[in-house]
Design a protein around this motif. Structure first.
Motif, PDB file in Angstrom:
ATOM      1  N   ILE A   1       0.849  -1.193   0.000  1.00  0.00           N
ATOM      2  CA  ILE A   1       0.000   0.000   0.000  1.00  0.00           C
ATOM      3  C   ILE A   1       0.881   1.238   0.000  1.00  0.00           C
ATOM      4  CG2 ILE A   1      -1.727   1.311   1.302  1.00  0.00           C
ATOM      5  CD1 ILE A   1      -2.579  -1.413   2.530  1.00  0.00           C
ATOM      6  N   GLU A   2       0.557   2.180  -0.883  1.00  0.00           N
ATOM      7  CA  GLU A   2       1.234   3.481  -0.924  1.00  0.00           C
ATOM      8  C   GLU A   2       0.184   4.576  -0.963  1.00  0.00           C
ATOM      9  OE1 GLU A   2       3.932   3.740  -4.207  1.00  0.00           O
ATOM     10  OE2 GLU A   2       5.184   2.107  -3.478  1.00  0.00           O
ATOM     11  N   ASP A   3       0.320   5.548  -0.080  1.00  0.00           N
ATOM     12  CA  ASP A   3      -0.604   6.692  -0.030  1.00  0.00           C
ATOM     13  C   ASP A   3      -2.062   6.263   0.033  1.00  0.00           C
ATOM     14  OD1 ASP A   3       1.572   8.500  -0.196  1.00  0.00           O
ATOM     15  OD2 ASP A   3       1.603   8.285  -2.381  1.00  0.00           O
ATOM     16  N   GLY A   4      -2.328   5.210   0.808  1.00  0.00           N
ATOM     17  CA  GLY A   4      -3.702   4.760   1.009  1.00  0.00           C
ATOM     18  C   GLY A   4      -4.298   3.997  -0.158  1.00  0.00           C
ATOM     19  N   GLN A   5      -3.485   3.634  -1.152  1.00  0.00           N
ATOM     20  CA  GLN A   5      -3.965   2.908  -2.327  1.00  0.00           C
ATOM     21  C   GLN A   5      -3.137   1.644  -2.527  1.00  0.00           C
ATOM     22  OE1 GLN A   5      -6.616   3.985  -4.281  1.00  0.00           O
ATOM     23  NE2 GLN A   5      -6.826   5.581  -2.723  1.00  0.00           N
ATOM     24  N   ILE A   6      -3.754   0.646  -3.124  1.00  0.00           N
ATOM     25  CA  ILE A   6      -3.011  -0.571  -3.456  1.00  0.00           C
ATOM     26  C   ILE A   6      -2.049  -0.236  -4.588  1.00  0.00           C
ATOM     27  CG2 ILE A   6      -3.147  -2.919  -4.371  1.00  0.00           C
ATOM     28  CD1 ILE A   6      -5.938  -3.094  -3.081  1.00  0.00           C
ATOM     29  N   ALA A   7      -0.772  -0.496  -4.346  1.00  0.00           N
ATOM     30  CA  ALA A   7       0.245  -0.188  -5.342  1.00  0.00           C
ATOM     31  C   ALA A   7       0.753  -1.434  -6.053  1.00  0.00           C
ATOM     32  CB  ALA A   7       1.411   0.537  -4.675  1.00  0.00           C
ATOM     33  N   HIS A   8       0.522  -2.603  -5.443  1.00  0.00           N
ATOM     34  CA  HIS A   8       1.230  -3.779  -5.935  1.00  0.00           C
ATOM     35  C   HIS A   8       0.621  -5.029  -5.296  1.00  0.00           C
ATOM     36  CE1 HIS A   8       5.491  -5.527  -6.398  1.00  0.00           C
ATOM     37  NE2 HIS A   8       4.825  -6.442  -5.768  1.00  0.00           N
ATOM     38  N   PHE A   9       0.396  -6.067  -6.072  1.00  0.00           N
ATOM     39  CA  PHE A   9      -0.133  -7.342  -5.587  1.00  0.00           C
ATOM     40  C   PHE A   9       0.953  -8.409  -5.671  1.00  0.00           C
ATOM     41  CE2 PHE A   9      -3.649  -4.950  -7.285  1.00  0.00           C
ATOM     42  CZ  PHE A   9      -4.694  -5.176  -6.403  1.00  0.00           C
ATOM     43  N   GLN A  10       0.981  -9.307  -4.693  1.00  0.00           N
ATOM     44  CA  GLN A  10       1.879 -10.465  -4.706  1.00  0.00           C
ATOM     45  C   GLN A  10       1.055 -11.707  -4.399  1.00  0.00           C
ATOM     46  OE1 GLN A  10       5.072 -10.055  -1.887  1.00  0.00           O
ATOM     47  NE2 GLN A  10       6.560  -9.752  -3.517  1.00  0.00           N
ATOM     48  N   VAL A  11       1.269 -12.762  -5.184  1.00  0.00           N
ATOM     49  CA  VAL A  11       0.542 -14.010  -4.994  1.00  0.00           C
ATOM     50  C   VAL A  11       1.546 -15.161  -4.943  1.00  0.00           C
ATOM     51  CG1 VAL A  11      -1.207 -15.549  -5.949  1.00  0.00           C
ATOM     52  CG2 VAL A  11      -1.461 -13.092  -6.211  1.00  0.00           C
ATOM     53  N   THR A  12       1.474 -15.963  -3.883  1.00  0.00           N
ATOM     54  CA  THR A  12       2.329 -17.141  -3.754  1.00  0.00           C
ATOM     55  C   THR A  12       1.553 -18.345  -4.280  1.00  0.00           C
ATOM     56  OG1 THR A  12       3.384 -16.196  -1.809  1.00  0.00           O
ATOM     57  CG2 THR A  12       3.664 -18.566  -2.146  1.00  0.00           C
ATOM     58  N   LEU A  13       2.221 -19.131  -5.117  1.00  0.00           N
ATOM     59  CA  LEU A  13       1.593 -20.297  -5.735  1.00  0.00           C
ATOM     60  C   LEU A  13       2.420 -21.551  -5.491  1.00  0.00           C
ATOM     61  CD1 LEU A  13       1.255 -18.866  -9.361  1.00  0.00           C
ATOM     62  CD2 LEU A  13      -0.519 -18.847  -7.631  1.00  0.00           C
ATOM     63  N   LYS A  14       1.738 -22.673  -5.317  1.00  0.00           N
ATOM     64  CA  LYS A  14       2.364 -23.982  -5.454  1.00  0.00           C
ATOM     65  C   LYS A  14       2.064 -24.402  -6.885  1.00  0.00           C
ATOM     66  CE  LYS A  14       2.085 -25.614  -0.717  1.00  0.00           C
ATOM     67  NZ  LYS A  14       1.571 -26.661   0.165  1.00  0.00           N
ATOM     68  N   VAL A  15       3.091 -24.844  -7.600  1.00  0.00           N
ATOM     69  CA  VAL A  15       2.929 -25.259  -8.981  1.00  0.00           C
ATOM     70  C   VAL A  15       3.393 -26.697  -9.117  1.00  0.00           C
ATOM     71  CG1 VAL A  15       3.553 -24.762 -11.384  1.00  0.00           C
ATOM     72  CG2 VAL A  15       3.346 -22.882  -9.746  1.00  0.00           C
ATOM     73  N   GLY A  16       2.541 -27.535  -9.684  1.00  0.00           N
ATOM     74  CA  GLY A  16       2.880 -28.934  -9.879  1.00  0.00           C
ATOM     75  C   GLY A  16       3.260 -29.212 -11.322  1.00  0.00           C
TER      76      GLY A  16
END
Length: 70
Positions: A49-64
């Protein structure tokens, strides 16, 4: 139906535009170096979060992916 053996790795994708793009970025990059990707599971979602806004998303995945036969 044939018997398969899978290996599971964990990757983290990121994107400024949303979680779907973060997932797609992670799968796209993993597919450049790992063969036979078959499935994924989202295990964690977080963001920055930057300046009260979402700036960036991160998603962790298991990949088979299938382990190649002999």
């Amino acid at each position: 139906m044939s018997d398969n053996v899978y290996r599971v790795i964990e990757v983290v994708g990121s994107a400024a535009t949303g979680t779907d793009d973060a997932i797609r970025n992670a799968i796209s990059r993993a597919s450049q170096t790992v063969n036979h990707l078959d499935w994924f599971e989202v295990t964690e979602t977080r963001g920055h979060i930057e300046d009260g806004q979402i700036a960036h998303f991160q998603v962790t995945l298991k990949v088979g992916f299938k382990i190649e036969g002999s």
